[in-house]
Design a protein around this motif. Structure first.
Motif, PDB file in Angstrom:
ATOM      1  N   GLU A  10       0.818  -1.213   0.000  1.00 45.23           N
ATOM      2  CA  GLU A  10       0.000   0.000   0.000  1.00 45.23           C
ATOM      3  C   GLU A  10       0.850   1.260   0.000  1.00 45.23           C
ATOM      4  N   GLY A  11       1.941   1.263   0.758  1.00 45.89           N
ATOM      5  CA  GLY A  11       2.753   2.471   0.861  1.00 45.89           C
ATOM      6  C   GLY A  11       3.888   2.564  -0.129  1.00 45.89           C
ATOM      7  N   ALA A  12       3.976   1.614  -1.061  1.00 47.49           N
ATOM      8  CA  ALA A  12       5.068   1.625  -2.037  1.00 47.49           C
ATOM      9  C   ALA A  12       4.988   2.866  -2.927  1.00 47.49           C
ATOM     10  N   ASP A  13       6.139   3.415  -3.237  1.00 48.10           N
ATOM     11  CA  ASP A  13       6.223   4.587  -4.106  1.00 48.10           C
ATOM     12  C   ASP A  13       6.448   4.111  -5.540  1.00 48.10           C
ATOM     13  N   VAL A  14       5.490   4.389  -6.425  1.00 50.69           N
ATOM     14  CA  VAL A  14       5.576   3.964  -7.823  1.00 50.69           C
ATOM     15  C   VAL A  14       5.762   5.188  -8.695  1.00 50.69           C
ATOM     16  N   LYS A  15       6.857   5.227  -9.420  1.00 50.27           N
ATOM     17  CA  LYS A  15       7.136   6.335 -10.346  1.00 50.27           C
ATOM     18  C   LYS A  15       7.043   5.817 -11.770  1.00 50.27           C
ATOM     19  N   THR A  16       6.479   6.640 -12.653  1.00 49.71           N
ATOM     20  CA  THR A  16       6.289   6.231 -14.045  1.00 49.71           C
ATOM     21  C   THR A  16       6.970   7.211 -14.987  1.00 49.71           C
ATOM     22  N   ALA A  17       7.423   6.680 -16.104  1.00 50.16           N
ATOM     23  CA  ALA A  17       7.955   7.502 -17.195  1.00 50.16           C
ATOM     24  C   ALA A  17       7.419   6.935 -18.494  1.00 50.16           C
ATOM     25  N   THR A  18       6.758   7.761 -19.296  1.00 45.96           N
ATOM     26  CA  THR A  18       6.214   7.339 -20.582  1.00 45.96           C
ATOM     27  C   THR A  18       7.118   7.865 -21.684  1.00 45.96           C
ATOM     28  N   LEU A  19       7.599   6.969 -22.524  1.00 43.82           N
ATOM     29  CA  LEU A  19       8.537   7.345 -23.587  1.00 43.82           C
ATOM     30  C   LEU A  19       7.874   7.244 -24.953  1.00 43.82           C
ATOM     31  N   ALA A  20       7.896   8.362 -25.658  1.00 44.37           N
ATOM     32  CA  ALA A  20       7.473   8.384 -27.058  1.00 44.37           C
ATOM     33  C   ALA A  20       8.718   8.236 -27.925  1.00 44.37           C
ATOM     34  N   PRO A  21       8.590   7.956 -29.214  1.00 42.63           N
ATOM     35  CA  PRO A  21       9.760   7.765 -30.077  1.00 42.63           C
ATOM     36  C   PRO A  21      10.759   8.910 -30.022  1.00 42.63           C
ATOM     37  N   THR A  22      10.285  10.147 -30.013  1.00 42.82           N
ATOM     38  CA  THR A  22      11.216  11.275 -29.984  1.00 42.82           C
ATOM     39  C   THR A  22      11.974  11.328 -28.660  1.00 42.82           C
ATOM     40  N   THR A  23      11.306  10.921 -27.571  1.00 43.12           N
ATOM     41  CA  THR A  23      11.964  10.913 -26.270  1.00 43.12           C
ATOM     42  C   THR A  23      13.093   9.910 -26.253  1.00 43.12           C
ATOM     43  N   LEU A  24      12.820   8.719 -26.771  1.00 39.45           N
ATOM     44  CA  LEU A  24      13.840   7.685 -26.742  1.00 39.45           C
ATOM     45  C   LEU A  24      15.013   8.032 -27.647  1.00 39.45           C
ATOM     46  N   ASN A  25      14.738   8.615 -28.807  1.00 42.11           N
ATOM     47  CA  ASN A  25      15.824   8.990 -29.707  1.00 42.11           C
ATOM     48  C   ASN A  25      16.794   9.923 -29.042  1.00 42.11           C
ATOM     49  N   SER A  26      16.296  10.820 -28.199  1.00 46.93           N
ATOM     50  CA  SER A  26      17.176  11.751 -27.503  1.00 46.93           C
ATOM     51  C   SER A  26      18.003  11.042 -26.433  1.00 46.93           C
ATOM     52  N   LEU A  27      17.451   9.926 -25.881  1.00 50.21           N
ATOM     53  CA  LEU A  27      18.172   9.200 -24.857  1.00 50.21           C
ATOM     54  C   LEU A  27      19.282   8.349 -25.422  1.00 50.21           C
ATOM     55  N   ILE A  28      19.038   7.741 -26.594  1.00 51.64           N
ATOM     56  CA  ILE A  28      20.011   6.804 -27.134  1.00 51.64           C
ATOM     57  C   ILE A  28      20.873   7.413 -28.220  1.00 51.64           C
ATOM     58  N   GLY A  29      20.581   8.648 -28.541  1.00 49.93           N
ATOM     59  CA  GLY A  29      21.398   9.309 -29.560  1.00 49.93           C
ATOM     60  C   GLY A  29      21.109   8.783 -30.934  1.00 49.93           C
TER      61      GLY A  29
END
Length: 235
Positions: free
Chosen positions: A216-235
């Motif tokens: 119940e008290g677990a902290d859940v963080k989310t990140a949604t990646l679109a194609p343009t987001t991922l391209n910036s991450l992987i170069g």
């Protein structure tokens, strides 16, 4: 996650289970030959076709696998002899736990009904892996999604905004365990999902312990990646 695109197969809407109005008793889940099953056909039909839980192997998986793997009816017949002939609803461990916690179900093992805590302990043979996978499943279900196994897409879950029989999956969900995904893992995941027009969602979970009381008290963080987001991450 409200930015995800919803692609509908046909008009339809998932039913919210209301056992009071149905006048039904609790749903019994039984551990049988290593599988978690729902013996009641009426409850099984509601869980599968109105709420997206579980799978009837003889109606879905077997026919789909047979059609893709075997060349003719004789080969299919020979393979079918090795498959259980029943048509009982099978549930994943995460589905079992969620139904016990949220939907008036209980798990029976060796003829003994387990409490919620005993059910969690029984299902936690995978240790932290089950804690993370169930916490993620619970988070997604409570957010209104229908999570299904994502192994065929290289992720933990694929999620639907409704019933899988009525809508296409909106995204694949991967749970970060022990460490963040590196760029190579991120690229491999994105390729498998974007090829079928799915977004990528990364969940990270932090909790005080891996016991049921910490879900119940677990902290859940989310990140949604679109194609343009991922391209910036992987170069």
């Amino acid at each position: 996650m409200d930015v995800l695109k919803i692609e509908r197969k046909k008009r339809g809407k998932m039913t919210v289970l209301d056992w009071d109005n149905e006048g039904w008793t609790e749903t019994e889940i039984v551990l049988r030959a290593g599988e978690y099953t729902v013996p009641s056909t009426s409850h099984a039909d509601i869980l599968r076709w109105k709420a997206g839980y579980g799978e009837f192997p003889n109606e879905e998986r077997r026919d789909r696998v047979n059609a893709s793997l075997f060349n003719g009816p004789e080969e299919k017949k020979q393979w079918s002899e090795f498959i259980s002939s029943d048509n009982v609803l099978r549930l994943s461990t995460e589905e079992v736990m969620y139904l016990v916690e949220e939907e008036r179900a209980y798990l029976k093992r060796d003829g003994v009904r387990l409490s919620i805590e005993e059910t969690f302990d029984h299902l936690s043979n995978w240790g932290k892996r089950f804690f993370d996978s169930y916490t993620a499943y619970r988070y997604l279900r409570r957010a209104g999604w229908t999570p299904r196994c994502g192994i065929s897409f290289g992720c933990d879950y694929v999620i639907y905004d409704g019933l899988p029989s009525e809508v296409h999956a909106s995204a694949g969900v991967s749970i970060e365990r022990e460490r963040p995904l590196d760029n190579v893992e991120m690229e491999a995941l994105s390729r498998s999902l974007w090829h079928v027009k799915k977004h990528v969602i990364i969940l990270s979970i932090t909790a005080d312990s891996h016991e049921y009381g910490s879900v119940e008290g677990a902290d859940v963080k989310t990140a949604t990646l679109a194609p343009t987001t991922l391209n910036s991450l992987i170069g």
